[in-house]
Design an enzyme around this catalytic site. Structure first.
Site, PDB file in Angstrom:
ATOM      1  N   GLY B  76       0.969  -1.188   0.196  1.00 37.56           N
ATOM      2  CA  GLY B  76      -0.327   0.320   0.454  1.00 37.56           C
ATOM      3  C   GLY B  76       0.931   1.586   0.127  1.00 37.56           C
ATOM      4  O   GLY B  76       0.521   2.228  -0.550  1.00 37.56           O
ATOM      5  N   ASN B 158      -7.671   3.768   9.307  1.00 43.53           N
ATOM      6  CA  ASN B 158      -7.401   2.566  10.408  1.00 43.53           C
ATOM      7  C   ASN B 158      -7.280   2.140  11.759  1.00 43.53           C
ATOM      8  O   ASN B 158      -7.273   1.459  12.287  1.00 43.53           O
ATOM      9  CB  ASN B 158      -5.654   2.682   9.770  1.00 43.53           C
ATOM     10  CG  ASN B 158      -5.196   4.003  10.049  1.00 43.53           C
ATOM     11  OD1 ASN B 158      -5.458   4.638   9.194  1.00 43.53           O
ATOM     12  ND2 ASN B 158      -3.839   3.318  11.167  1.00 43.53           N
ATOM     13  N   GLN B 186      -8.148   0.254   3.843  1.00 45.01           N
ATOM     14  CA  GLN B 186      -8.601  -0.592   4.841  1.00 45.01           C
ATOM     15  C   GLN B 186     -10.278  -0.410   4.424  1.00 45.01           C
ATOM     16  O   GLN B 186     -10.902  -1.421   4.777  1.00 45.01           O
ATOM     17  CB  GLN B 186      -9.287   0.636   6.200  1.00 45.01           C
ATOM     18  CG  GLN B 186      -7.420   0.271   7.703  1.00 45.01           C
ATOM     19  CD  GLN B 186      -6.578  -0.508   7.546  1.00 45.01           C
ATOM     20  OE1 GLN B 186      -8.381  -1.628   8.106  1.00 45.01           O
ATOM     21  NE2 GLN B 186      -6.000  -0.831   8.017  1.00 45.01           N
ATOM     22  N   HIS B 208      -2.662  -7.665   2.119  1.00 43.54           N
ATOM     23  CA  HIS B 208      -2.445  -8.396   3.113  1.00 43.54           C
ATOM     24  C   HIS B 208      -3.644  -7.925   4.401  1.00 43.54           C
ATOM     25  O   HIS B 208      -3.841  -8.320   5.932  1.00 43.54           O
ATOM     26  CB  HIS B 208      -1.335  -8.061   4.117  1.00 43.54           C
ATOM     27  CG  HIS B 208      -0.764  -7.158   3.874  1.00 43.54           C
ATOM     28  ND1 HIS B 208      -0.299  -6.750   6.564  1.00 43.54           N
ATOM     29  CD2 HIS B 208      -0.342  -5.784   4.121  1.00 43.54           C
ATOM     30  CE1 HIS B 208      -0.104  -5.454   6.731  1.00 43.54           C
ATOM     31  NE2 HIS B 208      -0.406  -4.935   5.129  1.00 43.54           N
ATOM     32  N   CYS B 332       3.173   4.579  24.278  1.00 42.96           N
ATOM     33  CA  CYS B 332       3.817   3.832  24.067  1.00 42.96           C
ATOM     34  C   CYS B 332       4.075   2.211  23.848  1.00 42.96           C
ATOM     35  O   CYS B 332       4.794   1.757  23.742  1.00 42.96           O
ATOM     36  CB  CYS B 332       3.673   3.151  26.477  1.00 42.96           C
ATOM     37  SG  CYS B 332       4.365   4.189  27.261  1.00 42.96           S
TER      38      CYS B 332
END
Lengths: 278, 393
Positions: B76, B158, B186, B208, B332
């Protein structure tokens, strides 16, 4: 996925001493929600200055929780003088190490411990008195300098890993590099290709553009019976208006691109684009 | 851990998806016996070329376009870069690009670094979104200018699954003579798409995300749209993309598109119902939780939920104990120190942005898995809140 040691996972999944001591002898409150991690450490200290109990409450990732948990285990039974000597590296070592991007979690542990001890002694921490360098995460120059010295940091990236400074908008990168140079005293490696262009504040940029137009550009145009006026500066776009002979000149585009833009790029900022007012 | 809990509960299909069994079966021949080069003159290669042609047709059928409009790429991101840079090379005098603040990094970073890539400075307008992630069409209309070379707006986000009105936006761009690109990575396979009557010039998709393997993508280039290749080399893909075809993956992608077409109804009924049940269940069983993104203009498979006062990575690692896979917009998890740019653009408060979890389902999920997640999540959030200094019962 982060590579966490078994020790980190153990302290994260089964944290020790979670909670808050009521009427604690000393409390250390560091970090904030906005920063993404925060730690409230409470200590019980007896008449002989021995830490008899320690509890924590932490908002943050696995390494923040694990650092807090292991810290409470470490300091229990220590005198406050011993506890004052605990470094962030000691915390990281007790966990069998932390990923380098997560070292700031151990720094947060040390800061909370210091704050709690200072609170117990009724002192004000000198760190908070420094000048803020990183506004995104509220990190002061004193904190950065200390991290550089204690952990032998040698790059801006490392400063970010340890203190979070520079991890937000990135505007303080130059300041951090300067602090690093001043503290280490030697030339610091700068990355070969910087993705981030040189930064100037809007005011600095406009002033500099005006100065260069006045000093370097106008005299040449005036000589040919023309003139130039600065109309606006919008980001990197400099809008100008050509006057006099320049206005009707069919080479005005060339003047703007080859002469004005070239001068401004050379003397102010490489990324500037000069356009004529419509 | 019992055998039952060892099973992976995969709810991270916007990150990547499992290769469908039928896809793998279709690919095997081209990884084994039929290894010829599709460009070769002999039958052994020509047959492979025929397989690529079939795949091209399968992709075109899912998108409602013609096979000639399909160019296979490696991913993509390559498709996105190819489309945007092609437009800028086609119109070198136009130095304005319009995009949004919530694009995938494939488009976002490209726009941020346009100067380095093209040697020219471009002005980039990044359209704002509201608290539900929706665009302001008046702002968009005002941004379109004679200097605009291309508009690049994702079809669906996404992180939140929010769907953008790209059909209308493309029409508005076309009326001004401006090229339009959409990152539909998406959207393809999850919602019906029919490019035939639309004004979209370029569309990117990635294998994918729809049960084909990683490492294969598509760039749709509308017939008649001027195009400058990104990867030059051989004459493959009608000279639009050099490099020997990734035949097996292309065959797999074709099959995956065929399957996606067949399962489109299921995606929008059964998967949607499971997603809704998961979402409503979590929002009602966990206090101080909230949905991120528009409730209805949204992909059927995505639910992005914030659990206030706890941090995403910690939540994910607790979920990991039960083999539940999902994503977080927390700082994080990304290695950066700031939470997701999408949630920040939407103005999601910090108390919630750090604790956001994205569940993205697929036709391979089951009701039992939804039950399992609904059973485990409340206790996970409660245990982390118990140690959060900001949480008050």
């Amino acid at each position: 996925m982060w590579e966490y040691t078994d020790k980190v996972q153990q302290h994260f999944l089964e944290p020790q001493n979670v909670g808050e001591i009521e009427n604690a002898s000393g409390t250390g409150d560091v970090g904030s929600l906005a920063c993404g991690d925060a730690l409230k450490l409470t200590l019980q200290i007896d008449a002989n200055d021995i830490i008899t109990d320690a509890k924590f409450k932490t908002f943050g990732c696995a390494s923040a929780i694990a650092s807090s948990s292991v810290l409470t285990e470490m300091v229990k039974g220590m005198s406050i003088d011993e506890a004052a000597k605990v470094t962030n590296q000691d915390i990281a070592d007790a966990l069998g190490g932390l990923p380098k991007e997560k070292m700031h979690c151990s720094v947060m542990g040390r800061e909370a411990l210091e704050a709690a001890i200072a609170d117990y002694k009724g002192q004000i921490l000198p760190m908070a008195e420094g000048e803020i360098v990183c506004e995104c995460f509220g990190v002061t120059d004193l904190e950065v300098i200390r991290a550089i010295n204690e952990s032998s940091l040698r790059s801006v990236e490392e400063i970010t890993h340890f203190t979070k400074a520079g991890g937000g908008c990135g505007k303080c990168e130059d300041k951090l590099r300067k602090l690093l140079q001043e503290t280490v005293g030697a030339k610091v490696d700068t990355p070969l290709v910087s993705i981030r262009p040189k930064r100037m504040t809007a005011l600095q940029k406009i002033k500099k553009i005006e100065e260069v137009l006045e000093r370097e550009v106008r005299p040449g145009l005036v000589k040919d019976g023309g003139d130039i006026e600065l109309v606006d500066v919008d980001g990197d776009f400099v809008i100008v208006s050509l006057r006099g002979a320049c206005k009707s000149c069919n080479k005005s585009q060339t003047t703007i691109k080859d002469y004005v833009e070239k001068k401004l790029r050379e003397l102010v900022l490489e990324s500037l684009i000069v356009e004529e007012e419509n | 851990m019992s055998a039952d809990t060892n099973k992976v509960v995969y709810m991270d299909n916007n990150a990547t998806s499992q290769v469908a069994r039928e896809v793998l079966d279709a690919m095997m021949e081209y990884l084994t016996d039929s290894y010829g080069n599709p460009s070769s003159m002999y039958t052994f290669g020509g047959l492979v070329g025929g397989a690529v042609a079939t795949a091209r047709k399968q992709v075109a059928d899912l998108l409602g376009c013609t096979p000639e409009e399909i160019t296979f790429t490696s991913c993509g991101t390559e498709s996105d870069s190819t489309a945007i840079l092609s437009a800028l090379r086609t119109y070198p005098d136009k130095r304005h690009v319009i995009t949004t603040r919530v694009e995938h990094p494939a488009v976002k970073s490209l726009c941020d670094n346009l100067e380095i890539l093209t040697g020219q400075k471009h002005k980039v307008t990044r359209l704002k979104v509201d608290s539900e992630g929706m665009l302001d069409m008046a702002e968009y209309e005002a941004a379109l200018s004679d200097d605009t070379a291309i508009v690049s707006v994702m079809w669906a986000n996404n992180e939140t699954g929010v769907i953008y009105p790209v059909e209308e936006m493309a029409r508005m761009a076309k009326a001004r003579g401006i090229l339009f690109h959409t990152d539909a990575v998406q959207a393809v396979g999850k919602i019906p798409i029919n490019l035939k009557d639309l004004d979209i010039d370029f569309l990117s998709l990635s294998g994918h995300k729809l049960h084909a393997p990683k490492g294969v993508g598509v760039l749709y280039i509308k017939k008649g749209t001027l195009f400058v290749p990104f990867l030059t080399g051989g004459h493959q893909e009608h000279g639009r993309r050099g490099g020997t075809e990734n035949v097996a993956s292309i065959v797999g992608l074709g099959k995956a598109c065929e399957l996606a077409g067949l399962k489109m109804d299921e995606e929008n009924t059964r998967v949607r119902a499971m997603r809704d049940r998961l979402e409503e269940g979590l929002l009602s069983s966990v206090p101080k939780s909230m949905l991120n993104g528009h409730k209805t203009s949204r992909l059927p498979n995505t639910a992005n939920i914030s659990f206030e006062y706890v941090e995403g990575e910690a939540i994910l690692l607790h979920m990991n104990r039960y083999n539940i896979c999902a994503s977080s917009g927390s700082a994080c998890t990304s290695g950066s120190l700031e939470p997701s740019h999408v949630l920040r653009a939407m103005g999601v408060p910090f108390t919630a942005a750090h604790g956001s979890i994205r569940f993205s389902l697929s036709v391979y999920n089951t009701e039992e898995e939804v039950d399992f997640v609904l059973d485990k999540m409340p206790a996970i959030i409660a245990s982390l809140r118990k140690m959060s200094p900001f949480w008050q019962e």
